[in-house]
Motif scaffolding. Sequence first.
Motif, PDB file in Angstrom:
ATOM      1  N   ALA A  22      42.014  36.745  34.016  1.00  0.00           N
ATOM      2  CA  ALA A  22      41.990  37.777  34.406  1.00  0.00           C
ATOM      3  C   ALA A  22      40.345  38.270  34.494  1.00  0.00           C
ATOM      4  O   ALA A  22      39.502  38.871  35.013  1.00  0.00           O
ATOM      5  CB  ALA A  22      42.914  38.716  33.838  1.00  0.00           C
ATOM      6  N   SER A  23      40.160  37.706  33.469  1.00  0.00           N
ATOM      7  CA  SER A  23      38.371  37.231  33.157  1.00  0.00           C
ATOM      8  C   SER A  23      37.786  36.732  34.307  1.00  0.00           C
ATOM      9  O   SER A  23      36.347  37.415  34.997  1.00  0.00           O
ATOM     10  CB  SER A  23      38.039  37.022  32.286  1.00  0.00           C
ATOM     11  OG  SER A  23      36.384  36.861  31.188  1.00  0.00           O
ATOM     12  N   ASP A  24      37.809  35.462  34.652  1.00  0.00           N
ATOM     13  CA  ASP A  24      37.936  35.158  36.092  1.00  0.00           C
ATOM     14  C   ASP A  24      37.764  35.787  36.621  1.00  0.00           C
ATOM     15  O   ASP A  24      37.060  35.151  37.959  1.00  0.00           O
ATOM     16  CB  ASP A  24      38.336  33.627  35.737  1.00  0.00           C
ATOM     17  CG  ASP A  24      37.706  32.736  35.201  1.00  0.00           C
ATOM     18  OD1 ASP A  24      37.166  32.669  33.999  1.00  0.00           O
ATOM     19  OD2 ASP A  24      38.778  31.683  35.055  1.00  0.00           O
ATOM     20  N   TRP A  25      39.187  36.242  37.380  1.00  0.00           N
ATOM     21  CA  TRP A  25      38.563  37.403  38.547  1.00  0.00           C
ATOM     22  C   TRP A  25      37.785  38.226  38.957  1.00  0.00           C
ATOM     23  O   TRP A  25      37.133  38.359  39.382  1.00  0.00           O
ATOM     24  CB  TRP A  25      39.736  37.819  38.403  1.00  0.00           C
ATOM     25  CG  TRP A  25      40.585  38.621  39.779  1.00  0.00           C
ATOM     26  CD1 TRP A  25      40.770  37.670  41.296  1.00  0.00           C
ATOM     27  CD2 TRP A  25      40.498  39.818  39.891  1.00  0.00           C
ATOM     28  NE1 TRP A  25      40.954  39.247  41.939  1.00  0.00           N
ATOM     29  CE2 TRP A  25      40.744  40.036  41.246  1.00  0.00           C
ATOM     30  CE3 TRP A  25      39.838  40.920  39.039  1.00  0.00           C
ATOM     31  CZ2 TRP A  25      40.622  41.685  41.898  1.00  0.00           C
ATOM     32  CZ3 TRP A  25      40.246  42.438  39.662  1.00  0.00           C
ATOM     33  CH2 TRP A  25      40.797  42.444  40.780  1.00  0.00           C
ATOM     34  N   LEU A  26      37.849  38.611  37.248  1.00  0.00           N
ATOM     35  CA  LEU A  26      36.537  39.884  37.206  1.00  0.00           C
ATOM     36  C   LEU A  26      35.176  39.473  37.683  1.00  0.00           C
ATOM     37  O   LEU A  26      34.272  40.485  38.560  1.00  0.00           O
ATOM     38  CB  LEU A  26      36.405  41.068  36.210  1.00  0.00           C
ATOM     39  CG  LEU A  26      37.862  41.270  35.662  1.00  0.00           C
ATOM     40  CD1 LEU A  26      38.100  41.933  34.653  1.00  0.00           C
ATOM     41  CD2 LEU A  26      37.474  42.938  36.873  1.00  0.00           C
ATOM     42  N   ASN A  27      35.458  38.609  36.947  1.00  0.00           N
ATOM     43  CA  ASN A  27      33.687  37.646  37.389  1.00  0.00           C
ATOM     44  C   ASN A  27      33.016  37.365  38.983  1.00  0.00           C
ATOM     45  O   ASN A  27      32.383  37.576  39.246  1.00  0.00           O
ATOM     46  CB  ASN A  27      33.392  36.303  36.411  1.00  0.00           C
ATOM     47  CG  ASN A  27      33.667  36.507  34.885  1.00  0.00           C
ATOM     48  OD1 ASN A  27      32.684  37.936  34.819  1.00  0.00           O
ATOM     49  ND2 ASN A  27      33.543  35.574  34.242  1.00  0.00           N
ATOM     50  N   GLN A  28      34.817  36.730  39.160  1.00  0.00           N
ATOM     51  CA  GLN A  28      34.275  36.330  40.790  1.00  0.00           C
ATOM     52  C   GLN A  28      34.349  37.651  42.118  1.00  0.00           C
ATOM     53  O   GLN A  28      33.587  38.228  42.456  1.00  0.00           O
ATOM     54  CB  GLN A  28      35.528  36.191  40.940  1.00  0.00           C
ATOM     55  CG  GLN A  28      35.605  35.190  42.579  1.00  0.00           C
ATOM     56  CD  GLN A  28      36.939  34.751  42.794  1.00  0.00           C
ATOM     57  OE1 GLN A  28      38.004  34.582  42.266  1.00  0.00           O
ATOM     58  NE2 GLN A  28      36.651  33.990  44.504  1.00  0.00           N
ATOM     59  N   ARG A  29      35.154  39.053  41.142  1.00  0.00           N
ATOM     60  CA  ARG A  29      34.736  40.114  42.295  1.00  0.00           C
ATOM     61  C   ARG A  29      33.020  40.669  41.751  1.00  0.00           C
ATOM     62  O   ARG A  29      32.987  40.957  42.669  1.00  0.00           O
ATOM     63  CB  ARG A  29      35.643  41.285  41.362  1.00  0.00           C
ATOM     64  CG  ARG A  29      35.767  42.275  42.758  1.00  0.00           C
ATOM     65  CD  ARG A  29      36.956  43.061  41.587  1.00  0.00           C
ATOM     66  NE  ARG A  29      36.396  44.750  42.614  1.00  0.00           N
ATOM     67  CZ  ARG A  29      37.144  45.058  43.131  1.00  0.00           C
ATOM     68  NH1 ARG A  29      38.046  44.611  43.949  1.00  0.00           N
ATOM     69  NH2 ARG A  29      37.353  46.351  44.082  1.00  0.00           N
TER      70      ARG A  29
END
Length: 111
Positions: A79-86
């Motif tokens: 989830a953290s990676d997804w938020l960073n990518q977003r």
Amino acid sequence: MDELICSLEQLTYNMIQELEASDYSELSAFVEQRQFLVDAITELSHTNALSHQDIERLREVVKADDLIEKKMIFLKQEASDWLNQRQNSKVQRGAYENSFYGESILMDYKK
């Protein structure tokens, strides 16, 4: 007491079997159900002493915590990676979508 420990064992072992396919909502529901059972066991242990067998059964259940915790950490990192990518894509999109249109001049020369 035995019924509560049996329910806790069953809930935990079911989660371990479905752990790879589990998502955040399933783990969240598991934690809530498990906490209810743990609270009930704790409350009953104040009035009734736990037998040696009950303690061993609870220790076996606690051994599964490492696997469940690893899955939770994995989901948290995902989830953290997804938020960073977003966030990075927002920054990149913002760089291209700046308001340069009002400041630009288009000149067409006819020969």
